[in-house]
Structure formats: C-alpha cells, structure tokens
Design an enzyme around this catalytic site. Sequence first.
Site, PDB file in Angstrom:
ATOM      1  N   LEU A 100       1.226  -1.181   0.114  1.00  0.00           N
ATOM      2  CA  LEU A 100      -0.185   0.537  -0.134  1.00  0.00           C
ATOM      3  C   LEU A 100       0.783   1.324   0.414  1.00  0.00           C
ATOM      4  CD1 LEU A 100      -1.497  -2.438   2.138  1.00  0.00           C
ATOM      5  CD2 LEU A 100      -3.206  -0.697   2.139  1.00  0.00           C
ATOM      6  N   GLY A 188       1.146   4.357   4.726  1.00  0.00           N
ATOM      7  CA  GLY A 188       2.877   3.684   3.704  1.00  0.00           C
ATOM      8  C   GLY A 188       2.615   2.155   4.885  1.00  0.00           C
ATOM      9  N   SER A 189       2.064   1.014   3.766  1.00  0.00           N
ATOM     10  CA  SER A 189       2.587  -0.148   4.316  1.00  0.00           C
ATOM     11  C   SER A 189       2.343  -1.347   3.658  1.00  0.00           C
ATOM     12  CB  SER A 189       1.280  -0.427   5.758  1.00  0.00           C
ATOM     13  OG  SER A 189       0.195  -0.556   5.262  1.00  0.00           O
ATOM     14  N   ARG A 190       1.889  -2.263   4.009  1.00  0.00           N
ATOM     15  CA  ARG A 190       1.871  -3.972   3.379  1.00  0.00           C
ATOM     16  C   ARG A 190       0.657  -4.934   4.344  1.00  0.00           C
ATOM     17  NH1 ARG A 190       6.642  -6.976   1.010  1.00  0.00           N
ATOM     18  NH2 ARG A 190       6.194  -9.698   0.676  1.00  0.00           N
TER      19      ARG A 190
END
Length: 231
Positions: A100, A188-190
């Site tokens: 993301l 911001g990530s996963r």
Amino acid sequence: MRNVLTIVHPEGWRFIGIFGVVASILYLLGNQIGHFWGDIGFILTAWCVYFFRNPERVTPTRPGLIVSPADGKIVAIKEVTPPKELMLEGGPRTRISIFLNVFDVHVNRIPIEGTIIQSLYHPGKFFNASLDKASEHNERQTLVIEMDDKKDLAVVQIAGLIARRIRCDVGEDEKVSSGQRYGIIRFGSRADVYLPIGVNALVVEGQRTVGGETVLADLESVEDNRQGAIN
C-alpha cells in the site's frame, strides 16, 4: 453531514486537525514567511483527509471466496512456510503480499467469513514494506481466521518505512464477515494473506487490488496459480 463525515476513518481526525492548525498558523504568518508555506500546509491537510478516506465497498458474498484485505499492488505471490508464531500446521502455503503506497486506502478488511482463533502482535523493524523481508522482520499484527469447514487462513497487517502504527479493532473468538472493516495502518504499509493449504491464487504479481472487492482465491476452484502479462 453525517454521510460526508463517514468518508474519513476515526483514526484520521486528530491528524487532520493537527495538519489544519499548522496550515492555519502558516497562513496567518504569510506576510513574514511567505504565503507559499500556508498553501503547502492546506495541500497537506487535504492529502491527510484523502489518506484517511474510508469508502464503502461491494463485497462478493458467495461462500469460499477470499477477498483482498487492502487496496494496493501485489508485489509477491510465493509458496512459503508461515512464521512459527502463527502455528499454522500442514506445511507451506501460498502467501499473497500487497503493498500500500501513501495514496492507497489504508482501511483493512476481513478476507473471508469465519472466527478469529488467533490474534498476535509482533514487534519488529520498519523496512520498506515493498521488500520481501518486510513480511518476516517488520512490526506486524496477524489474525488467523477459521472457517466453518475448519480450514484456516492468516491475514497480516505490516508496518512500513513510514507507517508507525497498526490498529486492529477485532480480537480472538470474534466472528467476522467477508469484507468487514477491521483496522488501519498509517502512512504506507503491507498486507499479507496466507491462503489455506492447497488453495491457489487467482491474481498475479503486479495486479492492483481493491480491498473487500478483488477476489484473491476461491476455496472451490481447482485452477492453478494464474499467469499474467503486461499489455
């Protein structure tokens, strides 16, 4: 007004307020420091509102469909052995990893209907979430969901280089539905999904996903992992 306000996740209001106050101060100081900084402040405030948006989604409800837990780009689909802390038995599973960026919706959704049998927070580092090592080394929050047929899957919220907070609003023994909102990761990530054993992915690397809508896999499908091409 209520319909307008619901587009923002509750996690975002304090950040929007902070950005707005700073932007207002910069604007009032415009004669001393230049109005440029006030304009930048209001642009960042608008971006903050955009980041924390929380749109409705239409989730396919046929039993067996596993939907994406997040908006983003699929950066990896691999056969891996799940981390030991998850106690997922039976050997390797297909892991779908979704990155993301800061412009994606960061509200996370449940991939499939079932009962949460494990909720586990794991402290860690903050590597770039697009890197494969983020799945094992970054700070993360994992849910293991058991379905009525006793199959299970894991969905993982992973903090990234900028993200410093994972929020998960569900817990163990709670029944959840497919597409249900359950948390958010900031900036911001996963998101990783460990599919049930023997279930293949119906998406490909590089594909964009829509949280709560894109079908990642189908428990009833016998199709092999799909291949894709850039056109």
